[in-house]
Structure formats: structure tokens, C-alpha cells
Design a protein around this motif. Structure first.
Motif, PDB file in Angstrom:
ATOM      1  N   LYS A   1       5.870   9.425   1.100  1.00  0.00           N
ATOM      2  CA  LYS A   1       5.865  10.893   1.001  1.00  0.00           C
ATOM      3  C   LYS A   1       5.386  11.907   0.600  1.00  0.00           C
ATOM      4  CE  LYS A   1       9.866  13.132  -1.932  1.00  0.00           C
ATOM      5  NZ  LYS A   1      10.660  12.931  -2.871  1.00  0.00           N
ATOM      6  N   ARG A   2       4.299  11.557  -0.259  1.00  0.00           N
ATOM      7  CA  ARG A   2       3.287  12.509  -0.460  1.00  0.00           C
ATOM      8  C   ARG A   2       2.132  12.579   0.300  1.00  0.00           C
ATOM      9  NH1 ARG A   2       2.623   8.678  -4.968  1.00  0.00           N
ATOM     10  NH2 ARG A   2       0.067   7.996  -4.077  1.00  0.00           N
ATOM     11  N   LEU A   3       1.876  11.788   1.336  1.00  0.00           N
ATOM     12  CA  LEU A   3       1.527  12.603   1.719  1.00  0.00           C
ATOM     13  C   LEU A   3       1.980  13.017   3.227  1.00  0.00           C
ATOM     14  CD1 LEU A   3      -1.239  11.403   3.568  1.00  0.00           C
ATOM     15  CD2 LEU A   3      -0.220   9.855   4.873  1.00  0.00           C
ATOM     16  N   ARG A   4       2.693  12.691   3.518  1.00  0.00           N
ATOM     17  CA  ARG A   4       3.979  13.776   4.480  1.00  0.00           C
ATOM     18  C   ARG A   4       3.734  15.183   3.804  1.00  0.00           C
ATOM     19  NH1 ARG A   4       7.214   9.626   5.943  1.00  0.00           N
ATOM     20  NH2 ARG A   4       7.203   9.731   7.252  1.00  0.00           N
ATOM     21  N   LYS A   5       3.480  15.648   2.310  1.00  0.00           N
ATOM     22  CA  LYS A   5       3.728  16.778   2.113  1.00  0.00           C
ATOM     23  C   LYS A   5       2.848  17.655   1.886  1.00  0.00           C
ATOM     24  CE  LYS A   5       4.557  18.931  -2.599  1.00  0.00           C
ATOM     25  NZ  LYS A   5       6.188  18.823  -4.212  1.00  0.00           N
ATOM     26  N   SER A   6       1.734  16.554   1.822  1.00  0.00           N
ATOM     27  CA  SER A   6       0.620  17.321   1.643  1.00  0.00           C
ATOM     28  C   SER A   6       0.038  18.034   3.125  1.00  0.00           C
ATOM     29  CB  SER A   6      -0.865  15.742   1.406  1.00  0.00           C
ATOM     30  OG  SER A   6      -0.513  15.945  -0.222  1.00  0.00           O
ATOM     31  N   LEU A   7       0.096  16.741   3.575  1.00  0.00           N
ATOM     32  CA  LEU A   7      -0.093  16.832   5.221  1.00  0.00           C
ATOM     33  C   LEU A   7       0.542  18.338   6.145  1.00  0.00           C
ATOM     34  CD1 LEU A   7       0.329  13.695   7.446  1.00  0.00           C
ATOM     35  CD2 LEU A   7      -2.041  14.998   6.737  1.00  0.00           C
ATOM     36  N   SER A   8       1.524  18.433   5.686  1.00  0.00           N
ATOM     37  CA  SER A   8       3.042  19.831   5.329  1.00  0.00           C
ATOM     38  C   SER A   8       1.618  21.547   5.705  1.00  0.00           C
ATOM     39  CB  SER A   8       3.651  19.480   5.243  1.00  0.00           C
ATOM     40  OG  SER A   8       3.820  20.434   4.060  1.00  0.00           O
ATOM     41  N   ARG A   9       0.854  20.453   3.790  1.00  0.00           N
ATOM     42  CA  ARG A   9       0.218  22.453   3.978  1.00  0.00           C
ATOM     43  C   ARG A   9      -0.853  22.509   5.158  1.00  0.00           C
ATOM     44  NH1 ARG A   9       0.093  19.396  -2.033  1.00  0.00           N
ATOM     45  NH2 ARG A   9       2.237  20.744  -2.569  1.00  0.00           N
ATOM     46  N   LEU A  10      -1.422  22.114   5.816  1.00  0.00           N
ATOM     47  CA  LEU A  10      -2.402  21.799   6.788  1.00  0.00           C
ATOM     48  C   LEU A  10      -1.662  22.966   8.414  1.00  0.00           C
ATOM     49  CD1 LEU A  10      -3.810  18.479   6.760  1.00  0.00           C
ATOM     50  CD2 LEU A  10      -4.708  20.282   5.724  1.00  0.00           C
ATOM     51  N   ARG A  11      -0.284  22.817   8.112  1.00  0.00           N
ATOM     52  CA  ARG A  11      -0.052  23.695   9.441  1.00  0.00           C
ATOM     53  C   ARG A  11      -0.412  24.446   9.099  1.00  0.00           C
ATOM     54  NH1 ARG A  11       6.105  21.621   8.962  1.00  0.00           N
ATOM     55  NH2 ARG A  11       5.812  22.014   6.164  1.00  0.00           N
ATOM     56  N   VAL A  12      -0.685  25.318  10.582  1.00  0.00           N
ATOM     57  CA  VAL A  12      -0.484  26.022  10.703  1.00  0.00           C
ATOM     58  C   VAL A  12       0.625  27.270  11.503  1.00  0.00           C
ATOM     59  CG1 VAL A  12      -2.324  28.293  11.849  1.00  0.00           C
ATOM     60  CG2 VAL A  12      -2.729  26.251  11.132  1.00  0.00           C
TER      61      VAL A  12
ATOM     62  N   PRO B   1       1.003  -1.423  -0.126  1.00  0.00           N
ATOM     63  CA  PRO B   1       0.083  -0.017  -0.074  1.00  0.00           C
ATOM     64  C   PRO B   1       0.414   1.647  -0.194  1.00  0.00           C
ATOM     65  CG  PRO B   1      -1.137  -1.874   1.250  1.00  0.00           C
ATOM     66  CD  PRO B   1       0.236  -2.277   1.254  1.00  0.00           C
ATOM     67  N   PHE B   2       1.955   1.159   0.157  1.00  0.00           N
ATOM     68  CA  PHE B   2       2.622   2.327   0.038  1.00  0.00           C
ATOM     69  C   PHE B   2       3.943   2.614  -0.906  1.00  0.00           C
ATOM     70  CE2 PHE B   2       2.549   1.875   4.715  1.00  0.00           C
ATOM     71  CZ  PHE B   2       1.988   2.662   5.114  1.00  0.00           C
ATOM     72  N   GLN B   3       3.267   2.161  -2.076  1.00  0.00           N
ATOM     73  CA  GLN B   3       4.637   1.566  -3.307  1.00  0.00           C
ATOM     74  C   GLN B   3       3.928   3.531  -4.034  1.00  0.00           C
ATOM     75  OE1 GLN B   3       3.211  -1.107  -5.779  1.00  0.00           O
ATOM     76  NE2 GLN B   3       0.395  -0.278  -5.953  1.00  0.00           N
ATOM     77  N   ASN B   4       4.447   3.006  -4.638  1.00  0.00           N
ATOM     78  CA  ASN B   4       4.469   4.807  -5.389  1.00  0.00           C
ATOM     79  C   ASN B   4       5.381   6.079  -4.910  1.00  0.00           C
ATOM     80  OD1 ASN B   4       4.683   3.059  -8.342  1.00  0.00           O
ATOM     81  ND2 ASN B   4       2.843   2.970  -8.094  1.00  0.00           N
ATOM     82  N   GLY B   5       5.814   6.162  -3.574  1.00  0.00           N
ATOM     83  CA  GLY B   5       5.710   7.573  -3.083  1.00  0.00           C
ATOM     84  C   GLY B   5       4.857   7.724  -2.182  1.00  0.00           C
ATOM     85  N   PHE B   6       3.912   6.516  -1.538  1.00  0.00           N
ATOM     86  CA  PHE B   6       2.820   7.399  -1.276  1.00  0.00           C
ATOM     87  C   PHE B   6       2.924   8.311   0.506  1.00  0.00           C
ATOM     88  CE2 PHE B   6      -0.192   6.152   2.554  1.00  0.00           C
ATOM     89  CZ  PHE B   6      -1.645   6.741   1.859  1.00  0.00           C
TER      90      PHE B   6
END
Length: 153
Positions: free
Chosen positions: A50-61, A43-48
Motif C-alpha cells: 500500500k505504501r509503495l503504491r502511494k509512493s509510485l502514484s507520486r511519480l505519475r505525469v 516481505p509485504f508485512q506492515n502495509g508495504f
């Protein structure tokens, strides 16, 4: 600029958000539980992750830090979890009545009832977490995220 999570510094492109409810946490710890009943693919193939971490960083306040911890859980290793997944698999008949009108036979399709699985997982304490108290900077806000990968074949 805050803590670097997933290669994206906090504050870049992140809107400033007022928190009138006092629910701000300086640290957020996201626990990603990947529950799988197969070895067909990762389920973590294709850099999942890493992409999730990048997306989560956008939620930071502001200077908030967000951490991500992944947990791979195999259904075969946990009898309670195996039972929870098995009892959460439902089926539905598609195309009822279409056979008479269009000559198309009904099709049975299986799906995972996420509400049922969530109830089993939390009731049986397969995944546990305690709610965090806003304002306590020593304790991060723990956010569990459950992803289920099931081979219904």
C-alpha cells in the motif's frame, strides 16, 4: 484528475514534466518480484504494498496510470533461481588488521551481490521483459523491480 492508484489521485502534488525524449507512456505497469529463500517473515508485512503504491502514484505525469503487480517467488520452488541466489552470496572479512592494533578479531560478513544476481536472473530468463516502445498507447511501459529477501543465518 486521472486514474486513482493506491488511494492518491494523479495530478495532486505531481509536477508537470516535459519529456524531450519522447519516452512518455500513458500506462506504466510495474512488476514487483519479491524473491525469498525463507519463511521467517512476510516481505509485504506492515502495509508495504500500500505504501509503495502511494509512493509510485507520486511519480505519475499528468493523466498517466501506474499499475503495480506483485509476484512472490520462493527460491525453493525454482532450481535455477536457487542456484542464482547461492552463487550471488559473497562474503567479506571486516576489521582486517584491527586485531593487532585494537584486539578486535576479524569478522566475516555475508552479502548478496546484486549485480551478479541480476546477471543470473536475466541470463537464465528467470524474470523476462521486453523493452516498450514510446508512443504506443496500446502497450504499457513494463518496469520490473526485483526485491530479494535472503536469510543469511
Amino acid at each position: 484528475t486521472g486514474v486513482d492508484v493506491g488511494g492518491v489521485p494523479s495530478g495532486e502534488g505531481v509536477p508537470v514534466v516535459d519529456d524531450p525524449f519522447g519516452g512518455y507512456f500513458e500506462r506504466v505497469a510495474i512488476h514487483l518480484y519479491v524473491i525469498a529463500d525463507h519463511m521467517s517473515y512476510d516481505p509485504f508485512q506492515n502495509g508495504f504494498a500500500k505504501r509503495l503504491r502511494k509512493s509510485l502514484s507520486r511519480l505519475r505525469v499528468g493523466e498517466q496510470s501506474i499499475g503495480l503487480t506483485t509476484h512472490n517467488v520462493m527460491v525453493q520452488d525454482d532450481p535455477e533461481l536457487a542456484m542464482a541466489v547461492a552463487t550471488s552470496i559473497k562474503s567479506i572479512i571486516l576489521n582486517k588488521g584491527a586485531e593487532k592494533e585494537e584486539g578486535t578479531p576479524p569478522v566475516s560478513s555475508s552479502y548478496l551481490d546484486s549485480a551478479s544476481l541480476y546477471d543470473h536472473i536475466t541470463h537464465d530468463h528467470i524474470v523476462e521483459w521486453e523493452p516498450s516502445i514510446p508512443g504506443d498507447s496500446t502497450v504499457p511501459r513494463v518496469v520490473p523491480v526485483i526485491v530479494v529477501s535472503v536469510d543469511l543465518q
